[in-house]
Design an enzyme around this catalytic site. Structure first.
Site, PDB file in Angstrom:
ATOM      1  N   LYS A   1     -27.359  31.028  82.408  1.00 49.30           N
ATOM      2  CA  LYS A   1     -28.705  30.491  82.636  1.00 49.30           C
ATOM      3  C   LYS A   1     -29.708  31.395  81.936  1.00 49.30           C
ATOM      4  O   LYS A   1     -29.805  32.585  82.254  1.00 49.30           O
ATOM      5  CB  LYS A   1     -28.997  30.436  84.142  1.00 49.30           C
TER       6      LYS A   1
ATOM      7  N   LYS B   1     -44.050  28.453  92.318  1.00 51.42           N
ATOM      8  CA  LYS B   1     -43.692  29.561  93.200  1.00 51.42           C
ATOM      9  C   LYS B   1     -44.964  30.248  93.706  1.00 51.42           C
ATOM     10  O   LYS B   1     -45.992  30.207  93.034  1.00 51.42           O
ATOM     11  CB  LYS B   1     -42.892  30.606  92.402  1.00 51.42           C
TER      12      LYS B   1
ATOM     13  N   ASP C   1     -35.111  35.876  84.947  1.00 52.87           N
ATOM     14  CA  ASP C   1     -34.374  34.655  85.277  1.00 52.87           C
ATOM     15  C   ASP C   1     -33.468  34.173  84.133  1.00 52.87           C
ATOM     16  O   ASP C   1     -32.824  33.137  84.229  1.00 52.87           O
ATOM     17  CB  ASP C   1     -35.349  33.555  85.716  1.00 52.87           C
TER      18      ASP C   1
ATOM     19  N   ASP D   1     -38.351  23.778  91.099  1.00 50.12           N
ATOM     20  CA  ASP D   1     -37.981  25.199  91.114  1.00 50.12           C
ATOM     21  C   ASP D   1     -36.462  25.384  91.213  1.00 50.12           C
ATOM     22  O   ASP D   1     -35.960  26.488  91.031  1.00 50.12           O
ATOM     23  CB  ASP D   1     -38.694  25.894  92.276  1.00 50.12           C
TER      24      ASP D   1
ATOM     25  N   GLU E   1     -34.265  24.779  89.061  1.00 51.74           N
ATOM     26  CA  GLU E   1     -34.106  24.382  87.662  1.00 51.74           C
ATOM     27  C   GLU E   1     -32.852  24.941  87.010  1.00 51.74           C
ATOM     28  O   GLU E   1     -32.365  24.379  86.036  1.00 51.74           O
ATOM     29  CB  GLU E   1     -35.350  24.808  86.860  1.00 51.74           C
TER      30      GLU E   1
ATOM     31  N   ARG F   1     -29.734  25.062  87.905  1.00 49.99           N
ATOM     32  CA  ARG F   1     -28.585  24.132  87.932  1.00 49.99           C
ATOM     33  C   ARG F   1     -28.784  22.990  86.945  1.00 49.99           C
ATOM     34  O   ARG F   1     -27.814  22.428  86.434  1.00 49.99           O
ATOM     35  CB  ARG F   1     -28.382  23.641  89.382  1.00 49.99           C
TER      36      ARG F   1
HETATM   37  N1  BES Z   1     -34.671  31.788  89.700  1.00 54.71           N
HETATM   38  C1  BES Z   1     -34.712  31.356  91.038  1.00 54.71           C
HETATM   39  C2  BES Z   1     -33.792  32.153  91.964  1.00 54.71           C
HETATM   40  C3  BES Z   1     -34.136  33.605  92.142  1.00 54.71           C
HETATM   41  C4  BES Z   1     -34.881  34.020  93.221  1.00 54.71           C
HETATM   42  C5  BES Z   1     -33.658  34.535  91.263  1.00 54.71           C
HETATM   43  C6  BES Z   1     -35.164  35.357  93.397  1.00 54.71           C
HETATM   44  C7  BES Z   1     -33.936  35.883  91.437  1.00 54.71           C
HETATM   45  C8  BES Z   1     -34.690  36.291  92.505  1.00 54.71           C
HETATM   46  C9  BES Z   1     -34.289  29.889  91.125  1.00 54.71           C
HETATM   47  O1  BES Z   1     -34.601  29.116  90.016  1.00 54.71           O
HETATM   48  C10 BES Z   1     -35.023  29.301  92.267  1.00 54.71           C
HETATM   49  O2  BES Z   1     -36.214  29.233  92.204  1.00 54.71           O
HETATM   50  N2  BES Z   1     -34.302  28.875  93.287  1.00 54.71           N
HETATM   51  C11 BES Z   1     -34.880  28.298  94.435  1.00 54.71           C
HETATM   52  C12 BES Z   1     -34.056  27.098  94.814  1.00 54.71           C
HETATM   53  C13 BES Z   1     -34.677  26.250  95.875  1.00 54.71           C
HETATM   54  C14 BES Z   1     -35.906  25.557  95.347  1.00 54.71           C
HETATM   55  C15 BES Z   1     -33.654  25.239  96.329  1.00 54.71           C
HETATM   56  C16 BES Z   1     -34.873  29.339  95.539  1.00 54.71           C
HETATM   57  O3  BES Z   1     -33.929  30.124  95.603  1.00 54.71           O
HETATM   58  O4  BES Z   1     -35.833  29.389  96.291  1.00 54.71           O
HETATM   59 ZN    ZN Z   2     -34.812  30.119  88.233  1.00 54.17          ZN
HETATM   60 MN    MN Z   3     -36.548  28.323  90.102  1.00 55.93          MN
END
Ligand code: BES
Ligand code: ZN
Ligand code: MN
Length: 490
Positions: free
Chosen positions: A254, A266, A277, A336, A338, A340
């Site tokens: 990713k 966010k 990321d 968010d 994204e 996947r």
């Molecule tokens: N890039 C983030 C996950 C992340 C969070 C990486 C903190 C490193 C540190 C990912 O794209 C994300 O935003 N995931 C969301 C998913 C949710 C919307 C289902 C999350 O983890 O809140």
């Molecule tokens: Zn992300």
């Molecule tokens: Mn995200």
């Protein structure tokens, strides 16, 4: 780019150690028994080493740590670092010892007297890894500059044993640099360019631009990048060290250069951390670099999806339905989630094009994995016990935390959508598992697969044994070991 400290290997020369103007390191056994080099330094310092070794501080020291004698009389050195080891110290302890020396030395030259130390190369690896500092964005920043000289009884053998390990360190440095870079520097195009530069070390690198991705039907990946002024890419890195006919292992990463969350924006606090990321893609790049530098005898293909997740009038809306390259439709509930959406198309493309023997993806995929495992372990999800156990073993040997997580149909059904084939989120419970279930839908039956959720380990706020605060390079060593243990066996 951060380069490794120059390290040279030579026969032991006590006169040189006596007049060395930087730091001198020796190793001493936990029992207090000294090797020839340590005894001679002890003699030069009129017994100062022996007094130190007989004291409480040395007794309390754990193996792999060091204490220093400052400005020892009888020598020109600014310090003698006394490293405590045990008879037959394991690789982890030797790496820790190397890291302890790196931390102490700062910018000064280091001369390490290792005598006939077994696995001295592991100490060199720890030293090289912990010497890393990211200085490229400081006006007067400079990487560690002092040279390192390793003196030992068999310098050629130690140098030869260190070479593949230093190739891994160079790969990890690339991962760390990419992961530490801010997103205005590491734009999607800059990222692709840096990967293309690896042609100079013998990788074949292909850059697929948006027109090509459209043609391939990677609508889901493109839907993530469509709100950004920076174009989306898939970059394919080929390393062919085995027979042409041998199908490759595929590594998929990713590469979200910045994740604002998109329209599902966010919160502002901590959003700057989302420069990391692209950490999964960074690990794939670092592994490919190591394979090329150590001329691995395996066939491995690295594929990364490089996009930026931004809110704008062209961005994907919550509720949009997009088609994947596979053909299934996805209702995007939360923009968010994204990662996947990027991975599903790259995973499918990797299998369609390369028919790989296995697929391993790496992604900073979910905040939920940090809630579950903190910063000690990456989440490991797999459909294949053999591949998974081989990876877990490799990670354990390399000291890179990895913990297997469950999967199953009960989690998968949380992805059901009213209007499309699936939703892109499953709700709050087991957020890391439902993310993995989403990816699994894009793995063909019979393809061994591992998903590594590295959100907690790719970049950390405090230093680790082998890295300063910031990007760790987690996974580069473990994947190299998995590849050498399972694919380079002849
Ligand atoms: N890039 C983030 C996950 C992340 C969070 C990486 C903190 C490193 C540190 C990912 O794209 C994300 O935003 N995931 C969301 C998913 C949710 C919307 C289902 C999350 O983890 O809140
Ligand atoms: Zn992300
Ligand atoms: Mn995200």
């Amino acid at each position: 780019m951060t380069t490794l400290t120059p390290m040279s290997f030579a026969q032991t020369d006590i006169d040189q150690a006596k007049t060395h103007a930087g730091r001198v390191a020796i190793t001493v056994d936990a029992s207090g028994k000294m090797n020839a080099g340590a005894r001679r330094i002890n003699k030069l310092t009129k017994g100062a080493v022996e007094r130190l070794v007989n004291g409480k501080e040395f007794a309390d020291l754990s193996a792999g740590d060091a204490i220093s004698l400052g400005y020892p009389s009888g020598m020109d050195a600014i310090a003698v670092d006394v490293v405590k080891l045990e008879n037959n110290s394991d690789a982890t302890t030797l790496r820790k010892a190397g890291a302890a020396l790196a931390k102490r030395r700062g910018d000064s030259d280091l001369l390490a007297l290792l005598g006939g130390l077994r696995k001295a190369a592991e100490l060199c690896f720890g030293l090289a890894m912990r010497d890393y500092t990211f200085e490229d964005r400081k006006t007067n920043g400079k990487p560690r500059k002092g040279a390192v000289t390793i003196m030992c009884t068999n310098p050629e053998a130690v140098e030869a044993a260190a070479a593949p390990l230093l190739a891994i360190a160079q790969g990890a440095f690339m991962t760390r640099d990419l992961t530490n870079e801010p997103a205005n520097v590491l734009t999607t195009t800059e990222f692709a360019d840096r990967l293309a530069e690896m042609e100079s070390i013998g990788l074949k690198v292909e850059i697929l631009g948006e027109a090509k991705l459209e043609e391939l039907g990677m609508r889901t990946l493109l839907s993530v990048g469509q709100g950004s002024a920076s174009p989306s890419y898939v970059v394919v890195m080929h390393w062919n060290g085995a027979e042409k006919t041998v199908p490759p292992l595929a590594l998929v990463g990713k590469g979200v250069v910045f994740d604002t969350g998109g329209i599902s924006l966010k919160p502002g606090v901590g959003m700057e951390d989302m420069t990391m990321d692209m950490g999964g893609a960074g690990v794939v790049a670092g592994v490919m670099r190591s394979l090329a530098l150590r001329k691995s005898k395996a066939n491995v293909v690295g594929l990364v999806g490089i996009v930026e997740n931004m809110p704008s009038s062209t961005a994907t809306r919550p509720g949009d339905v997009v088609k994947t390259m596979k053909g299934d439709t996805v209702e995007i509930i939360n923009t968010d989630a994204e990662g996947r959406l990027v991975l599903c198309d790259v995973l499918w493309y990797a299998q369609e094009r390369f028919n790989p023997t296995g697929v391993i993806d790496l992604a900073t995929l979910t905040g939920a994995i940090i809630i579950g495992l903190g910063h000690e372990n990456a989440g490991v999800f797999s459909n294949d016990d053999t591949l998974c156990n081989a990876f877990l073993k490799a990670a354990q040997t390399e000291g890179e935390g990895a913990w297997r997580m469950p999967m199953g149909p009960g989690y998968d059904k949380l992805l059901k959508s009213r209007i499309a084939d699936m939703k892109n989120i499953g709700g709050r419970p087991a957020g890391s598992v439902t993310a993995a279930q989403f990816l699994k839908r894009f793995i063909k039956d019979g393809t061994p697969w591992i998903h590594l959720d590295i959100a907690g380990v790719a970049s950390v706020k405090s230093e680790t044994t082998l890295a300063p605060a910031g990007a760790t390079g987690w996974g580069v060593a473990a994947l190299n070991r998995l590849i050498s243990d399972t694919l380079e066996t002849d």
